[in-house]
Design an enzyme around this catalytic site. Structure first.
Site, PDB file in Angstrom:
ATOM      1  N   LYS A 116     -15.203   6.126   4.381  1.00  9.92           N
ATOM      2  CA  LYS A 116     -14.928   7.208   4.673  1.00  9.92           C
ATOM      3  C   LYS A 116     -15.497   8.430   3.950  1.00  9.92           C
ATOM      4  O   LYS A 116     -16.227   9.529   4.655  1.00  9.92           O
ATOM      5  CB  LYS A 116     -13.560   7.419   5.132  1.00  9.92           C
ATOM      6  CG  LYS A 116     -13.275   6.093   6.129  1.00  9.92           C
ATOM      7  CD  LYS A 116     -11.840   6.215   6.442  1.00  9.92           C
ATOM      8  CE  LYS A 116     -11.522   5.111   7.383  1.00  9.92           C
ATOM      9  NZ  LYS A 116     -11.636   3.822   6.861  1.00  9.92           N
ATOM     10  N   GLU A 134      -9.326   8.088  -5.945  1.00  8.84           N
ATOM     11  CA  GLU A 134      -8.871   6.702  -5.674  1.00  8.84           C
ATOM     12  C   GLU A 134      -8.171   6.549  -6.975  1.00  8.84           C
ATOM     13  O   GLU A 134      -8.549   6.596  -8.119  1.00  8.84           O
ATOM     14  CB  GLU A 134      -9.901   5.689  -5.765  1.00  8.84           C
ATOM     15  CG  GLU A 134      -9.680   4.251  -5.969  1.00  8.84           C
ATOM     16  CD  GLU A 134      -8.734   3.806  -4.945  1.00  8.84           C
ATOM     17  OE1 GLU A 134      -8.618   4.099  -3.634  1.00  8.84           O
ATOM     18  OE2 GLU A 134      -7.777   2.960  -5.329  1.00  8.84           O
ATOM     19  N   ARG A 139     -11.490   0.666  -8.984  1.00 10.82           N
ATOM     20  CA  ARG A 139     -11.945   1.044  -7.451  1.00 10.82           C
ATOM     21  C   ARG A 139     -12.581   2.461  -7.361  1.00 10.82           C
ATOM     22  O   ARG A 139     -13.466   2.438  -6.651  1.00 10.82           O
ATOM     23  CB  ARG A 139     -10.957   0.894  -6.442  1.00 10.82           C
ATOM     24  CG  ARG A 139     -10.106  -0.642  -6.361  1.00 10.82           C
ATOM     25  CD  ARG A 139      -9.181  -0.729  -5.188  1.00 10.82           C
ATOM     26  NE  ARG A 139      -9.389  -0.175  -4.128  1.00 10.82           N
ATOM     27  CZ  ARG A 139      -9.919  -0.835  -2.975  1.00 10.82           C
ATOM     28  NH1 ARG A 139     -10.618  -2.025  -3.129  1.00 10.82           N
ATOM     29  NH2 ARG A 139      -9.919  -0.200  -1.706  1.00 10.82           N
ATOM     30  N   ASP A 179      -6.430   7.930   4.210  1.00 12.50           N
ATOM     31  CA  ASP A 179      -6.750   6.646   4.891  1.00 12.50           C
ATOM     32  C   ASP A 179      -5.839   5.668   3.990  1.00 12.50           C
ATOM     33  O   ASP A 179      -6.166   5.170   3.220  1.00 12.50           O
ATOM     34  CB  ASP A 179      -8.420   6.319   4.836  1.00 12.50           C
ATOM     35  CG  ASP A 179      -8.555   4.857   5.226  1.00 12.50           C
ATOM     36  OD1 ASP A 179      -7.892   4.910   6.484  1.00 12.50           O
ATOM     37  OD2 ASP A 179      -9.651   4.373   4.827  1.00 12.50           O
ATOM     38  N   CYS A 232      -5.560   0.822   8.823  1.00  9.10           N
ATOM     39  CA  CYS A 232      -6.388  -0.375   9.699  1.00  9.10           C
ATOM     40  C   CYS A 232      -5.250  -1.341   9.800  1.00  9.10           C
ATOM     41  O   CYS A 232      -5.483  -2.508   9.704  1.00  9.10           O
ATOM     42  CB  CYS A 232      -7.682  -1.082   8.672  1.00  9.10           C
ATOM     43  SG  CYS A 232      -6.773  -1.651   7.292  1.00  9.10           S
TER      44      CYS A 232
HETATM   45  N1  SAM Z   1     -10.838   5.052   2.567  1.00  7.02           N
HETATM   46  C1  SAM Z   1     -11.396   4.079   2.149  1.00  7.02           C
HETATM   47  C2  SAM Z   1     -12.730   3.765   2.624  1.00  7.02           C
HETATM   48  O1  SAM Z   1     -13.127   4.133   4.058  1.00  7.02           O
HETATM   49  O2  SAM Z   1     -13.766   3.100   2.172  1.00  7.02           O
HETATM   50  C3  SAM Z   1     -10.589   2.912   2.139  1.00  7.02           C
HETATM   51  C4  SAM Z   1      -9.075   3.151   1.622  1.00  7.02           C
HETATM   52  S1  SAM Z   1      -7.826   1.761   1.680  1.00  7.02           S
HETATM   53  C5  SAM Z   1      -7.364   1.726   3.118  1.00  7.02           C
HETATM   54  C6  SAM Z   1      -6.692   2.690   0.832  1.00  7.02           C
HETATM   55  C7  SAM Z   1      -6.789   3.074  -0.732  1.00  7.02           C
HETATM   56  O3  SAM Z   1      -5.677   3.584  -1.227  1.00  7.02           O
HETATM   57  C8  SAM Z   1      -7.174   1.576  -1.687  1.00  7.02           C
HETATM   58  O4  SAM Z   1      -8.368   1.889  -2.353  1.00  7.02           O
HETATM   59  C9  SAM Z   1      -6.042   1.631  -2.779  1.00  7.02           C
HETATM   60  O5  SAM Z   1      -6.307   1.381  -3.962  1.00  7.02           O
HETATM   61  C10 SAM Z   1      -5.447   3.259  -2.627  1.00  7.02           C
HETATM   62  N2  SAM Z   1      -4.054   3.333  -3.008  1.00  7.02           N
HETATM   63  C11 SAM Z   1      -3.192   2.309  -3.348  1.00  7.02           C
HETATM   64  N3  SAM Z   1      -2.048   2.967  -3.812  1.00  7.02           N
HETATM   65  C12 SAM Z   1      -2.062   4.213  -3.626  1.00  7.02           C
HETATM   66  C13 SAM Z   1      -1.100   5.205  -3.749  1.00  7.02           C
HETATM   67  N4  SAM Z   1       0.161   5.050  -4.239  1.00  7.02           N
HETATM   68  N5  SAM Z   1      -1.643   6.347  -3.400  1.00  7.02           N
HETATM   69  C14 SAM Z   1      -2.792   6.684  -3.236  1.00  7.02           C
HETATM   70  N6  SAM Z   1      -3.796   5.675  -2.975  1.00  7.02           N
HETATM   71  C15 SAM Z   1      -3.374   4.441  -3.254  1.00  7.02           C
END
Ligand code: SAM
Length: 447
Positions: A116, A134, A139, A179, A232
């Site tokens: 995104k 992130e 990641r 997201d 998702c």
């Molecule tokens: N937007 C990304 C894309 O389009 O490539 C995908 C994002 S994925 C659905 C959600 C992300 O939130 C992951 O990379 C995860 O590591 C991160 N995440 C996990 N815990 C979180 C937290 N407490 N606060 C913010 N982000 C977090």
């Protein structure tokens, strides 16, 4: 496909008459798609060169389906060059709802691996500021690498918890995307691990975390700005319920139409939101768009510290060796052994886990400064002093992407870009009719 029993029951309750059509989709392969990166490539060039037929998807003007039997696309030269991003088309809906405008400040709070964020960057057209965050450091490095591949010039990449980042940048952004990490029910056809990790308890714990992330995100947005929440997954607890309770806690936010045409309205009376199911041509997504009521410009948060005059001059010298166009008039910043061209609006970065801010120009190697891979990735071939443009099917290009030394014109000397079918993919150093390879080791094709 072995779907969790409790998930099947929940979906039957949620979908009613449409449940058999939903279940039947799990007999089919998952949707495959790519998103054009207009920062580096035009649609005609991509269509001519992509090895599988592309058909337009309804969730973004940049998204295309290709047939499920199409092979892997990650090793294609155009992928190395960042001409496209491999993305299931319904995942593009959130940024379509966000609708970033060139020149704006955008925060992508949960951004890795960068699908995104790179879509936002494309819509910003290099103008304004994209802040991609992130929380998981490993990641965040993948996110950085993807944004570099896509030639994004105006991004800050950080690895910070939302409850640290957002108060520090309170009121700074015109638009914020959350997201959110979710139970991933829309990933089941693509990723068997998502099925294994699923439980009703996981759905509930995701909803708690989503509420906390949204509460932080709200602080980073200026009055009048737009907040998009997406997942998702299908569970109402993580979608309509998360949005409803956020709006209850934040009366200064209102729900708006997403502007999306694909998919269907949100459930439980939340018509303005959008849901996409497998029978709608996507793996599964939810998006809701909210606006912070009020009208005020984005807040001022100082400026990123500039590098010394001597270092700025070192960066300019490297730039002038590499480019035939003048260096843009934005700041030069130092980060460790690297000098970067920082985007114009970059605020003070201290304490925010910033991995990179802008385009890396050069890196110190002993006593010399040498250009960075990212500098070439953000350049167009015609902007470079020297660029070896190789046809997509040439053995020389394949050899370059494997990290090998290749032939170059006899009289070329110095830093030289390499392009794949007109799209920059890396660089090397020419002398004596050969190009010494500088394609980063971790990105090379094998075999
Ligand atoms: N937007 C990304 C894309 O389009 O490539 C995908 C994002 S994925 C659905 C959600 C992300 O939130 C992951 O990379 C995860 O590591 C991160 N995440 C996990 N815990 C979180 C937290 N407490 N606060 C913010 N982000 C977090």
């Amino acid at each position: 496909m072995n779907l969790p029993e409790a998930f099947v029951k929940r979906m039957e309750t949620l979908l009613g008459d449409e449940f058999p059509a939903f279940l039947a989709c799990y007999e089919d392969p998952c949707q495959r798609g790519i998103r054009l990166n207009p920062l580096k490539c035009g649609e005609d060039r991509l269509r001519e060169s992509f090895p599988f037929p592309l058909s337009r998807a309804p969730f973004s003007p940049l998204s295309f389906y290709f047939p499920p039997e199409g092979g892997k696309v990650g090793a294609l030269a155009l992928h190395h060059a960042g001409a496209f991003y491999s993305q299931e088309p319904s995942a593009a809906c959130a940024v379509t709802a966000l609708d970033p405008q060139p020149g704006e400040r955008i925060l992508d709070l949960c951004a890795a691996p960068g699908g995104k964020s790179s879509q936002i960057a494309a819509l910003l057209e290099g103008k304004g500021l994209l802040w991609s965050n992130e929380v998981i450091k490993s990641r965040a490095n993948v996110l950085l690498s993807n944004l570099e591949r896509m030639g994004v010039r105006n991004a800050v990449v950080s690895s910070c918890y939302p409850d640290t980042l957002c108060p520090a940048l309170a009121g700074f952004f015109d638009r914020v995307l959350v997201d959110a990490p979710c139970s991933g029910e829309g990933m089941f056809r693509r990723d068997p691990q998502a099925i294994e990790e699923w439980s009703e308890e996981h759905v509930r714990s995701c909803a708690v975390r989503q509420a906390a992330i949204l509460d932080s995100a709200a602080q980073a947005l200026r009055p009048g700005g737009v907040l998009v929440y997406s997942t998702c997954t299908f569970s109402p607890e993580e979608n309509e319920e998360t949005v409803r309770s956020f709006l209850e806690r934040h009366p200064d936010f209102t729900l708006e139409e997403t502007g999306l045409s694909g998919g269907r309205p949100g459930f439980f009376g939340m018509d303005q939101a959008r849901r996409i199911f497998p029978m709608d041509g996507g793996e599964g997504h939810f998006a809701a768009r909210m606006r912070r009521v009020g009208d005020a410009p984005a807040a001022d948060h100082g400026e990123a510290a500039p590098a010394s005059r001597a270092l700025a001059e070192a960066a300019r010298e490297v730039w002038n060796e590499v480019f035939r166009i003048p260096m843009p008039d934005s700041g030069i910043a130092q980060a460790g052994e690297m000098l970067l061209l920082t985007p114009k609006d970059t605020p003070d970065l201290k304490g925010l886990g910033v991995l990179r801010a802008g385009v890396p120009v050069c890196e110190r190697k002993g006593k010399r400064w040498e250009p960075c891979h990212g500098l070439f990735m953000a350049a167009r071939p015609e902007e470079l002093s020297l660029c070896l443009d190789l046809p997509l099917d040439s053995p020389q290009l394949a050899a370059y992407l494997r990290g090998e030394e290749i032939d170059a014109p006899q009289d070329w000397k110095g830093w030289c870009g390499v392009a794949a079918g007109g799209v920059t993919v890396g660089f090397g150093k020419c002398s004596g009719g050969r190009l010494k390879n500088r394609y980063p080791k971790g990105l090379r094709n094998h075999g």
